[in-house]
Scaffold this active site. Structure first.
Site, PDB file in Angstrom:
ATOM      1  N   ASP A   1       0.938  -1.431   0.008  1.00 58.92           N
ATOM      2  CA  ASP A   1       0.051   0.001  -0.178  1.00 58.92           C
ATOM      3  C   ASP A   1       0.859   1.105   0.018  1.00 58.92           C
ATOM      4  O   ASP A   1       2.047   0.968   0.227  1.00 58.92           O
ATOM      5  CB  ASP A   1      -0.876  -0.294   1.177  1.00 58.92           C
ATOM      6  N   TRP A   2       0.337   2.517  -0.181  1.00 59.13           N
ATOM      7  CA  TRP A   2       1.222   3.483  -0.502  1.00 59.13           C
ATOM      8  C   TRP A   2       1.713   4.082   0.782  1.00 59.13           C
ATOM      9  O   TRP A   2       1.178   4.430   1.751  1.00 59.13           O
ATOM     10  CB  TRP A   2       0.634   4.630  -0.941  1.00 59.13           C
TER      11      TRP A   2
END
Length: 1012
Positions: free
Chosen positions: A288-289
């Site tokens: 995920d970012w």
């Protein structure tokens, strides 16, 4: 509830027995990739301390495998590593991420877009209904069409990877992203996720199932340590991910939280032992970012790609050179990426992209909006509305006039606009309250990605301060955004990693934020509101009148209440929010930096003192693009009471803390345009502005310090407004709605909540005093119908006072017409609840703070497998509305149940009949009870099969549903999946609490053995 002790678990779950390769035979294209990745997992596994799955052997590679190997041999180490982390896009399109590829070898650049409810870019795209609405249809076929719409449009818009679907389970009823999920039941979620993946990838777009794993709420998501036992993971939280893998998903996104003390993106058991070793996952795992925490450890655990930048993985060449990471581990990750690019035909020139088909996309959006609508109550058959109702109909509520297209965060898209071209009657009857500006047809300013956080107007305790009511809950939402920023990275690096250093102009101009939270000024297509659709369908003779009831817009704070000075900011906001140039000069200020009084009477530019003009730089009065401004001074209320203070605007630059902010008495209470969280509203003003605000208590005549800041984006005018709803205006709006309802035959009240990525809802109550509105209208008109636009469960203290409730969720760009068609009977509601609605907050399985949001940074999944309806059934709690519930304008009857053995599962047959006068859909549900003496704690019953069936009036149909072996099993530590033998009861009906038929079966240790 007593404090719960975290389960005694090792940091990672023990791996299941190893998978072994099948005997040699000709391999399919997909199997080639599996062989390639499976062979190299051994290298990573050795580095990670996990045993190799099988004795090493060299496979005979068919052409696809040889192509990947040939590419890998020609790549330099630097080129290999460049395929393992995100980078700046030289031509950003407003997407979430980018990889540069290796052009000299035909390895293409990759663009990754957010996509749970539409392809999220700087340009308009089809805004599909929220996935929870898709889940409410209980229809895998529709889920595949939903996925195909995403895949086709994503490819047409130049994307290669879609960050969807979301496979997390609804565990916390107020979680901010529940609207992005596919419900609370693992079987339902698994069936729909698998179908959606097939739909997306059938169009040539790589799907990414997320967020793996145990990422069920937003509060502290980057840092929380989820403590969950192995059985709960296996039975509740992993089945949908496993189904996505079985469907051939190309990528998996590792989640933010720690799972039993280990970051999900560094969890060997999740990423290697289970995902690859047991399920045979062929694709690559991305973070995920900003969820990556290391290079060597993450790569060893099974993470292949860091997004959105290379904060850690860019160091891999140095790690290899130093001997801390073997190059074969890098090769394994690169091979997995290349294998999927080859599988999808992207290597060496790629495949032709399809043309967009907005009309077809709009038809899918409408189909899902209709299919997912749930008729919760219809006492006295008030619905559908008839001619008499349309002759005298009061329509009330902000989302009647401004369609709530979708929730906030990365699921928010700029809608392409309605797929219909016909226009209905314009305007409103004379005297209609607010009808002329109420946006019968609204430009989709609300779709320009406003993040939504803790609802303004639902403030809890009031802080002691000169303002006597500075919104504590709003401040908490803002603080949550700040924590999100601190836990992630700087604004500049976040944006560079998201879609490149030049993201600002292209993206901010249109939507203001690549991640879902800033304010934009491009409206996208025309989106029809429910009010407009009702008038169009009803025709010229209808008597449909509108009142807002709850004023979300307010009016500009007048000059008489303000004493402000305006100063330009230190510089113009550049593409990544950095200062690049001096702000515009004020008249009489050659430097552009001196403070000046806001233009007004009598104080003018360069003339300190005197009352300021309102902060209302909208429309033709907008400020120059890319400029930044600060207003400081005081606000003085004319009367003592609770005020809704709001900042509204468009053209703001993306910022974690918000592009337009409001600080009262030293406390920031509103942040519009925050990348995540904040406290913005998804409902646009009549002029297409988005904003944020809070309720505060002000004393008459007592000045309170106030500061407003605004940072503009390049390329679009900066619009800023400071507005308020005074106590008298709030009372007037309520009186107006009540008066309108009293005069009408029937009243429609549209109510909504505000779900978003980045923050959870403050409570299960409707925000903005909407419960009071519904009660007041219902007291004035006994024929009051409530239409809900919510992303999940809400409390309904007024339920017994209204005869009908229709749940429309966040219905997407076609939601206006879908809502009108359902209310008028042109469509028959057939959706069913994919989540349980609790009667009281304390009834929820996560009501204990140890379970949510956690204590000391640790959240214990102490409910175990008793998630959702299983909890209510196990504890004998009566919900407000049960899982699977939903009514229709017709009636269905069940009869003739039979159960037989079928393979290692069961075949359940029954007759379904439409006993009414209208065609309609029934969602038939099969549940399976626990044995009398279960070997482990089990819920009283669990969903085992379901089908959505359409029947004409009077039609009867024999329906047979397959109950798979997995439905008969439970997870036993050290043994894997084990059949729960003994007497089981098969139950068939219309919901988890409306079970019409039952039959006992005897299940042996191998499979179903017989019935009685």
């Amino acid at each position: 509830m007593p404090s719960e002790r975290p389960p005694a678990l090792p940091p990672a779950l023990p791996p299941a027995p190893p998978r072994r390769l099948a005997p040699a035979r000709p391999l399919s294209r997909r199997e080639v990739v599996r062989v390639i990745t499976g062979t190299l997992v051994g290298g990573v596994a050795a580095l990670a301390g996990v045993a190799s799955a099988a004795p090493a052997r060299t496979p005979v590679l068919p052409p696809a495998g040889r192509r990947v190997d040939a590419l890998l041999r020609r790549l330099t180490l630097a080129e290999k590593v460049s395929l393992l982390y995100g980078a700046d896009d030289p031509a950003p399109r407003g997407q979430a991420g980018y990889l540069p590829g290796v052009p000299r070898l035909g390895v293409p650049e990759l663009r990754l877009a957010d996509g749970p409810a539409g392809v999220r870019l700087a340009v308009p795209s089809t805004a599909l209904p929220a996935p929870v609405a898709l889940a409410a249809a209980f229809d895998p076929g529709l889920a595949r069409r939903f996925g195909a719409a995403l895949g086709r449009e994503g490819r047409a818009l130049g994307m290669d990877v879609l960050l969807a679907p979301m496979a997390n389970i609804v565990r916390v009823p107020q979680a901010g992203r529940n609207f992005e999920t596919l419900g609370e039941d693992p079987l339902l979620a698994a069936e729909l996720v698998a179908a959606e993946v097939r739909g997306i990838q059938g169009e040539g777009l790589i799907a990414t199932v997320k967020h793996y794993a145990a990422n069920e709420f937003e509060a502290g998501r980057r840092t929380v340590d989820v403590r969950v036992d192995e059985r709960t993971l296996r039975e509740i939280h992993l089945p949908a991910f496993e189904a996505a893998v079985r469907a051939g998903v190309g990528a998996v996104m590792a989640a933010y939280p720690r799972v039993n003390g280990v970051h999900a993106a560094e969890h060997r058991t999740l990423l290697t032992a289970i995902l690859r070793g047991e399920w045979g996952f062929e694709g690559w795992v991305m973070s995920d970012w900003h969820a990556t925490h290391s290079a060597a450890a993450a790569l060893a655990a099974g993470l292949d790609m860091e997004m959105p930048s290379g904060e850690h993985f860019a160091r891999l060449p140095a790690e290899v050179a130093a001997g801390r990471v073997p190059e074969r581990a890098v090769d394994a990750a690169v091979r997995r990426v290349l294998g999927q690019l080859d599988r999808f035909g992207l290597v060496g020139g790629g495949r032709p992209r399809p043309r967009r088909d907005p009309a077809a996309q709009a038809r899918t959006a409408r189909e899902v909006a209709v299919a997912g609508a749930v008729l919760l109550r219809n006492r006295g058959e008030v619905l559908p509305l008839g001619p008499a109702d349309l002759a005298s109909l009061a329509v009330i509520g902000p989302t009647a006039a401004s369609l709530l297209v979708g929730g906030g965060g990365s699921a928010r898209v700029v809608p392409a606009g309605t797929g219909r071209t016909e226009e209905g009657p314009a305007g409103s009857p004379p005297g209609t309250a607010g009808s002329s500006a109420a946006g019968s047809v609204t430009g989709t300013a609300g779709s320009v990605a406003g993040t939504v956080g803790s609802p303004a107007g639902t403030v809890g305790s009031v802080a002691a301060s000169p303002a006597e009511g500075t919104a504590g809950r709003a401040a908490e939402a803002i603080a949550g955004s700040a924590a999100e920023a601190a836990a992630g990275s700087t604004i500049e690096s976040a944006l560079r990693g998201t879609s490149g250093s030049a993201v600002g102009t292209a993206l901010v101009t249109a939507v203001g934020s690549p991640l879902g939270g800033a304010i934009g000024s491009v409206l996208g297509g025309v989106v029809e509101s429910p009010l407009r659709a009702l008038r169009r369908r009803a025709g010229q003779g209808a008597g449909i009148r509108y009142a807002t009831g709850v004023d979300l817009e307010g009016v500009p704070v007048p000059a008489s209440a303000l004493s402000l000075r305006r100063s330009p900011g230190a510089g113009t906001a550049g593409p990544t929010g950095s200062a690049e140039a001096t702000g515009p000069r004020e008249p009489g200020d050659p430097t552009g930096s001196a403070e000046a009084a806001e233009p007004g009477e009598p104080g003018g530019p360069g003339e300190p003192g005197g009352p300021a003009a309102p902060i209302d730089h909208t429309g033709a009065r907008a400020l120059p693009p890319g400029t930044s401004w600060t207003w400081t001074g005081a606000i003085t209320a004319p009367e003592t009471g609770d005020y809704d203070l709001r900042v509204q605007g468009a053209g703001g630059a993306p910022a974690f803390h918000g592009s337009i902010t409001l600080t009262l008495d030293g406390e920031r209470i509103a942040a519009a345009g925050a990348l995540f969280g904040g406290n913005g509203s998804p409902v646009a003003t009549s002029g297409g502005l988005l904003g944020a605000g809070a309720r505060v208590r002000l004393r008459a005549g007592r000045p309170v310090p106030i500061t407003v800041t605004a940072v503009g984006a390049p390329g679009t005018p900066l619009q800023v407004r400071l507005a308020w709803v005074t106590p008298s205006a709030r009372r007037a709006a309520l009186r107006e709605a009540v008066a309108l309802a009293r005069e009408a035959r029937t009243a429609l009240v549209f109510a909504f909540d505000e779900g978003t990525e980045g923050s959870d809802r403050a409570s299960l109550a409707l925000p903005h005093d909407q419960d009071d509105l519904v009660r007041a209208v219902a007291a004035a008109n006994p024929r009051t119908v409530v239409v809900l636009n919510t992303g999940g469960p809400v409390l309904m203290p007024w339920l017994d006072e209204v005869p009908a409730v229709l749940q429309m969720w966040y219905p997407g760009q076609e939601g206006g017409d879908a809502t009108a068609a359902l209310l008028l009977g042109a469509e028959n509601p057939g959706g069913r609840l994919p989540v349980t609605f609790p009667r009281r907050p304390g009834d929820a399985p996560t009501a204990s703070p140890e379970r949510y949001p956690g204590v000391g940074g640790r959240a214990v999944y102490g409910e175990g497998v008793l998630v959702g309806y299983r909890h209510y059934d196990a504890h004998g709690i009566e919900p407000l509305f049960p899982f699977g519930h939903g009514l229709s304008y017709t009636r269905f009857a069940y009869s003739g149940l039979s159960v037989r053995r079928s393979g290692d599962g069961l075949a359940v047959s029954f007759t379904l009949a439409n006993a009414g006068r209208r065609a309609g859909y029934e969602v038939a549900q099969v549940y399976l009870s626990a044995p009398p003496d279960p070997p482990v704690p089990m819920p009283p019953r669990r969903l085992a099969a379901f089908a959505r069936v359409r029947l004409e009036p009077g039609e009867r149909r024999r329906v047979t549903l397959a109950v798979a072996r997995r439905a008969l099993e439970y997870w036993a530590a050290g043994r894997g999946w084990v059949v729960a033998a003994g007497r089981r009861t098969v139950l068939v009906g219309a919901s988890s609490r409306d079970l019409r038929l039952s039959r006992d079966v005897t299940v042996d240790a191998g499979s179903a053995a017989g019935t009685r």
